[in-house]
Design an enzyme around this catalytic site. Structure first.
Site, mmCIF file in Angstrom:
data_model
loop_
_atom_site.group_PDB
_atom_site.id
_atom_site.type_symbol
_atom_site.label_atom_id
_atom_site.label_comp_id
_atom_site.label_asym_id
_atom_site.label_seq_id
_atom_site.Cartn_x
_atom_site.Cartn_y
_atom_site.Cartn_z
ATOM 1 C CG HIS A 466 -1.398 6.149 7.883
ATOM 2 N ND1 HIS A 466 -2.709 5.334 9.080
ATOM 3 C CD2 HIS A 466 -0.526 5.424 8.742
ATOM 4 C CE1 HIS A 466 -2.491 4.379 9.339
ATOM 5 N NE2 HIS A 466 -1.403 4.446 8.450
ATOM 6 C CB CYS A 482 2.346 2.935 10.087
ATOM 7 S SG CYS A 482 2.572 3.228 8.038
#
Length: 507
Positions: A466, A482
């Site tokens: 992301h 992440c």
């Protein structure tokens, strides 16, 4: 006439002599009578028995009562102690009248002789005294053996002789049936034995054969041997059943016995014995076998050795800065479970040959599925886009910290989200001071795009590629797992890779 008259009045000399003789005789007889009476009185006074008295064939005349008792007892001891033997042809049992509690009433016999002496008349006394005759008294003394003594002795003998019959039987051991032979029972005919004892005690014999009856067992050795032979044959048939197993042109012949089969021979034997006992006939069920899975698998393993190929999915490896696709491989193997059951059934008697076949297993992941691959090199903080083995793009990224590391392994791109909404994943931990949700925009922690990581089975791992408003973190280990990217880079990634693209993450 005168002369005749004179002769009648004057006795003749012959008559006078005769008269004298009579007088003398009378005197002698009188003297003898007196002597006889005196002798008899003397016997009685001295307590002696009349001469010629016999008791139990023992001459006891002239003996006192005590002497007579002792003499007769000495004589009867031999009869009381005379041993008699009973035999059944194998063993011998010895006893005597005394051992059996036998007694002889000598005192009564002597008392009778004494009474006879006391009551003897003048004539018997004179005859015995003056003619050296024998008294008119002779008696035997019986030996009285109590029935209880005889019965106890017979019971002892019976205890040695009596034996219950034993049926023949059989048991399974050492690979064959072992027969235990029947034993014939025996029982002593007790009444006959007691009568035999009495006859020996009363007679002259000293040995007699006993009457022993035999009792046949219900199950004979011959019948059980027939059962044993039939069960042995059934066991040999079951454990020796040969089966040929083949695979790819190679064969092997095996039997249940070679594979250590367990059998139910004991049950078959027990049922057959029960039937034989009940009906006198021989009926044997087939012998069942049980084979261990390991033994059956061993047969298959021997035939399959060197012929099986392990299947393999295609995979991507990364080493020395290069990505490599390892091609898939189709598996070739024998289905062990199916092979065991077919072999087990054949060995149990359902066949004589089993032909095994190979089965192929197609890979679930092929090299073709790796057309586009994302390689995350965490140590270099780089994300590479490969097409096959050709690297086409590289982006600098941020990865997870030591406390929340980015996972390694192979994954696939799941959902792709355009301008995503951030939902606080850890409101009780690191996200405690952050809002529950943050909508799309420049302050959104997910940036302008997000691509989910899924497992190959489709499960969401909660790890994402992301964007980020914190661009200063790019190139470091600072996320909660992440992979952060510049917003411009994540927009490129979003447009370049479809869902399902393989992700390879290495430390």
């Amino acid at each position: 006439m005168s002369t005749t008259t004179t002769d009648r009045r004057r006795p003749s000399t012959r008559l006078l002599v005769l008269a004298g003789v009579v007088v003398v005789l009378v005197g002698v007889l009188g003297a003898l009578g007196v002597a006889t009476v005196a002798w008899g009185d003397q016997l009685r006074d001295e307590g002696r028995l009349l001469p010629g008295t016999t008791i139990a064939s023992v001459a006891v005349g002239g003996s006192t009562t005590e002497e007579a008792v002792e003499a007769v007892r000495d004589h009867l001891d031999a009869r009381l102690d005379r041993e008699i033997d009973l035999t059944d042809g194998t063993s011998t049992w010895t006893t005597s009248a005394r051992d059996l509690g036998g007694v002889a009433d000598v005192e009564a016999a002597v008392a009778a002789a004494r009474s006879h002496t006391e009551q003897a008349g003048f004539g018997e006394l004179a005859r015995v005294r003056w003619t050296n005759g024998s008294a008119d008294f002779s008696t035997d003394v019986g030996i009285d053996v109590p029935d209880e003594g005889i019965e106890d002795f017979v019971a002892t003998v019976a205890g040695d002789i009596d034996r219950d019959p034993v049926d023949a039987t059989a048991s399974w051991g050492d690979g064959h049936v072992v027969v235990s032979e029947a034993i014939t029972g025996r029982t002593l005919e007790r009444d006959a034995a007691a009568q035999t004892v009495r006859e020996l005690l009363d007679g002259d014999g000293d040995t007699a054969e006993l009457t022993v009856a035999t009792i046949d067992p219900q199950v004979s050795t011959g019948l059980v041997q027939q059962v044993a032979d039939a069960v042995d044959e059934a066991a040999v048939t079951a454990t020796g059943h040969a089966v040929t197993v083949s695979l790819d042109g190679e064969t092997r012949t095996v039997t249940p016995a070679e594979l250590g089969a367990e059998t139910d021979v004991q049950r078959v034997l027990a049922d057959a014995l029960a039937t034989a006992t009940r009906s006198g006939t021989v009926a044997v069920d087939p012998v069942g076998i049980e084979l261990d899975d390991e033994a059956l698998t061993g047969v298959v393993d021997d035939l399959a050795e060197g012929k099986e190929v392990a299947g393999r999915d295609a995979e991507i490896t990364y080493a020395d800065g290069a990505l490599r696709v390892v091609a898939e491989r189709t598996g070739v193997s024998v289905n062990r479970s199916e092979a065991r059951e077919r072999l087990r059934a054949a060995l149990a008697g359902d066949g004589e040959a089993v032909e095994l076949e190979f089965v192929t297993t197609a890979p679930s992941v092929t090299a073709d599925s790796f057309g586009t691959v994302l390689l995350l090199d965490q140590s270099a903080r780089k994300l590479h886009l490969y097409n096959g083995a050709d690297r086409q793009r590289t982006w600098t990224v941020a990865v997870g910290t030591n406390n929340s590391p980015t996972p390694t392994g192979t994954y696939v791109v799941g959902a792709k989200r355009f301008e995503p909404t951030w939902v606080n994943p850890a409101p009780d931990r690191w996200g405690a001071d952050m809002p529950e949700r943050i909508g799309p925009g420049p302050s959104n922690p997910l940036g302008l795009r997000a691509l989910n990581w899924n497992t190959r089975s489709g499960r969401d791992t909660l790890i994402r590629f992301h964007g980020t408003p914190n661009e200063s973190s790019i190139g470091s280990a600072s996320s909660n797992g992440c992979v952060r990217m510049y917003n411009s880079d994540v927009i490129d990634l979003y447009d370049l890779v479809p869902s399902g693209t393989t992700i390879v993450s290495v430390a």
